[in-house]
Design a protein around this motif. Structure first.
Motif, short mmCIF file in Angstrom:
data_model
loop_
_atom_site.label_atom_id
_atom_site.label_comp_id
_atom_site.label_asym_id
_atom_site.label_seq_id
_atom_site.Cartn_x
_atom_site.Cartn_y
_atom_site.Cartn_z
N VAL A 270 0.84 -1.21 0.00
CA VAL A 270 0.00 0.00 0.00
C VAL A 270 0.87 1.25 0.00
CG1 VAL A 270 -1.61 1.36 1.39
CG2 VAL A 270 -2.02 -1.08 1.04
N ILE A 271 1.90 1.26 0.83
CA ILE A 271 2.77 2.44 0.90
C ILE A 271 3.54 2.63 -0.40
CG2 ILE A 271 4.76 3.43 2.09
CD1 ILE A 271 3.77 2.12 4.65
N LEU A 272 4.00 1.53 -1.00
CA LEU A 272 4.76 1.64 -2.25
C LEU A 272 3.88 2.00 -3.44
CD1 LEU A 272 7.17 -1.43 -1.89
CD2 LEU A 272 7.76 0.99 -1.66
N LYS A 273 2.65 1.50 -3.46
CA LYS A 273 1.79 1.69 -4.63
C LYS A 273 1.13 3.05 -4.65
CE LYS A 273 -1.90 -0.57 -7.24
NZ LYS A 273 -2.84 -1.72 -7.29
N HIS A 274 0.70 3.55 -3.50
CA HIS A 274 -0.04 4.82 -3.44
C HIS A 274 0.90 5.94 -2.99
CE1 HIS A 274 -3.86 2.71 -4.03
NE2 HIS A 274 -3.41 1.81 -3.18
N ASN B 83 0.29 9.01 -2.26
CA ASN B 83 -0.19 9.84 -1.16
C ASN B 83 0.00 9.19 0.20
OD1 ASN B 83 -2.10 7.88 -1.71
ND2 ASN B 83 -3.82 9.16 -1.10
N MET B 84 0.34 7.89 0.23
CA MET B 84 0.60 7.19 1.49
C MET B 84 2.06 7.29 1.91
SD MET B 84 -2.25 6.02 2.57
CE MET B 84 -1.71 4.83 3.80
N ARG B 85 2.88 7.89 1.09
CA ARG B 85 4.31 7.97 1.40
C ARG B 85 4.60 9.19 2.28
NH1 ARG B 85 6.75 6.68 -4.68
NH2 ARG B 85 5.57 4.73 -4.99
N THR B 86 4.06 9.15 3.46
CA THR B 86 4.28 10.19 4.44
C THR B 86 5.45 9.80 5.35
OG1 THR B 86 2.75 9.21 6.03
CG2 THR B 86 1.83 10.76 4.41
N PRO B 87 6.07 10.76 6.05
CA PRO B 87 7.17 10.41 6.95
C PRO B 87 6.79 9.35 7.97
CG PRO B 87 7.11 12.78 6.61
CD PRO B 87 5.89 12.22 5.94
N THR B 88 5.59 9.46 8.55
CA THR B 88 5.16 8.47 9.54
C THR B 88 5.03 7.09 8.92
OG1 THR B 88 3.97 10.16 10.80
CG2 THR B 88 3.38 7.86 11.20
N ASN B 89 4.48 7.04 7.71
CA ASN B 89 4.32 5.74 7.04
C ASN B 89 5.66 5.14 6.63
OD1 ASN B 89 1.57 5.72 7.31
ND2 ASN B 89 1.16 6.53 5.27
N TYR B 90 6.67 5.97 6.44
CA TYR B 90 8.00 5.44 6.17
C TYR B 90 8.52 4.65 7.36
CZ TYR B 90 8.81 7.89 1.74
OH TYR B 90 8.76 8.30 0.44
N TYR B 91 8.25 5.16 8.56
CA TYR B 91 8.66 4.43 9.76
C TYR B 91 7.87 3.13 9.89
CZ TYR B 91 10.86 8.86 10.99
OH TYR B 91 11.63 10.00 10.98
N LEU B 92 6.59 3.17 9.53
CA LEU B 92 5.78 1.95 9.55
C LEU B 92 6.31 0.95 8.52
CD1 LEU B 92 2.16 3.41 9.88
CD2 LEU B 92 3.62 2.46 11.67
N PHE B 93 6.74 1.46 7.39
CA PHE B 93 7.34 0.60 6.35
C PHE B 93 8.60 -0.08 6.88
CE2 PHE B 93 10.07 -0.23 2.70
CZ PHE B 93 9.19 -0.83 1.82
N SER B 94 9.42 0.67 7.61
CA SER B 94 10.63 0.10 8.19
C SER B 94 10.28 -1.00 9.19
CB SER B 94 11.44 1.20 8.89
OG SER B 94 12.55 0.67 9.58
N LEU B 95 9.27 -0.77 10.03
CA LEU B 95 8.84 -1.79 10.98
C LEU B 95 8.34 -3.04 10.27
CD1 LEU B 95 6.97 0.42 13.61
CD2 LEU B 95 9.08 -0.86 13.97
N SER B 96 7.61 -2.85 9.18
CA SER B 96 7.09 -3.99 8.43
C SER B 96 8.22 -4.79 7.79
CB SER B 96 6.11 -3.51 7.35
OG SER B 96 4.96 -2.92 7.93
N VAL B 97 9.23 -4.09 7.28
CA VAL B 97 10.38 -4.78 6.68
C VAL B 97 11.12 -5.61 7.72
CG1 VAL B 97 12.65 -4.43 5.62
CG2 VAL B 97 10.68 -3.14 4.79
N SER B 98 11.33 -5.04 8.91
CA SER B 98 12.01 -5.80 9.96
C SER B 98 11.20 -7.02 10.38
CB SER B 98 12.27 -4.89 11.17
OG SER B 98 11.06 -4.44 11.75
#
Length: 256
Positions: free
Chosen positions: A69-73, A75-90
């Motif tokens: 969702v973060i990669l595809k959209h 408008n979802m690439r906000t700073p907060t969602n980047y941190y959520l992306f990092s948590l998901s990757v880990s």
């Protein structure tokens, strides 16, 4: 002559008396390994595997959806969602690489089949993703604190480029701080009292003196558990006080 033969066996640097219980295991490799390592298969391997399978399916699907969702959209690439992306990757790294190895070791505790570098990879993986997750959560807490206490400053400084720089720094620090603990691990093998190598005895474990390992664990626990927990607790208390104060002012102004 028989008494002299049974009196002792020599290990490299060790003397084994005749009444040592290890003498009974000289002709049984499985019993000898079980004496040191315990049973080869955990008696809870089946129920734990079922639980891990459920966690694996839910965790992989949920974290993959977050990343997609973060990669595809855009408008979802906000700073907060980047941190959520990092948590998901880990989380995905643990689920896809770490959990299968954990399940395998429950069914076959020894020998460790992946060699010294596999042992290093296993240790550095768990250490890195754990540190990265803790630092990401702490950073999110700091970002929320700034957004609530200093909203105008947060609006100016909270950018995607800044979030990316912070995340890259966090992951680099996590890798670097995982190296000390990783360096204390290695492959340990066992020898029979007659000095011959015990087959299938390789284990990934701590091979350095325990005092070094304990010092590293204490330092990393302070830096990555106690300190972040204290910072997060203080920040959320301050945010709670700020929100309560603002709510009180709002209610005071609007009560007739």
């Amino acid at each position: 002559m028989d008494e002299q033969q049974n009196a002792s066996f020599t290990l490299p640097g060790h003397f084994l008396p005749s009444d040592d219980p290890l003498l009974r295991y000289l002709n049984s490799t499985e019993e000898y390994l079980a004496y040191f390592y315990g049973p080869k298969r955990s008696h809870l391997s089946l129920p734990i595997t079922l639980v891990y399978t459920l966690i694996f399916l839910v965790g992989v699907s949920g974290n993959m959806l977050v990343c997609l969702v973060i990669l595809k959209h855009h408008n979802m690439r906000t700073p907060t969602n980047y941190y959520l992306f990092s948590l998901s990757v880990s989380d995905l790294l643990v689920l896809l690489l770490g959990m299968p190895l954990e399940v395998y070791e429950m069914w076959s505790n020894y020998p460790f089949l992946f060699g010294t570098w596999g042992c290093y990879f296993k240790t550095v993986l768990f250490e890195t993703v754990c540190f990265a997750s803790i630092l990401s959560v702490t950073t999110v807490s700091v970002e929320r604190y700034v957004a609530i206490i200093h909203p105008f400053q947060a609006k100016l400084k909270s950018t995607r480029r800044r979030a990316l720089r912070i995340l890259i720094t966090l992951w680099i620090f996590s890798i670097l701080f995982s190296i000390p603990n990783t360096s204390t691990h290695g492959i340990e093998v066992k020898y029979f009292p007659n000095g011959s190598l015990v087959p299938d005895s390789a284990m990934c474990t701590v091979v350095q003196p325990l005092w070094i390992y304990n010092c590293i664990i204490q330092v990393t626990s302070l830096l990555f558990y106690v300190l972040p927990m204290g910072v997060i607790s203080v920040l959320y208390c301050l945010m709670g006080i700020k929100v309560s104060w603002m709510t009180s002012i709002y209610m005071f102004k609007h009560i007739p």
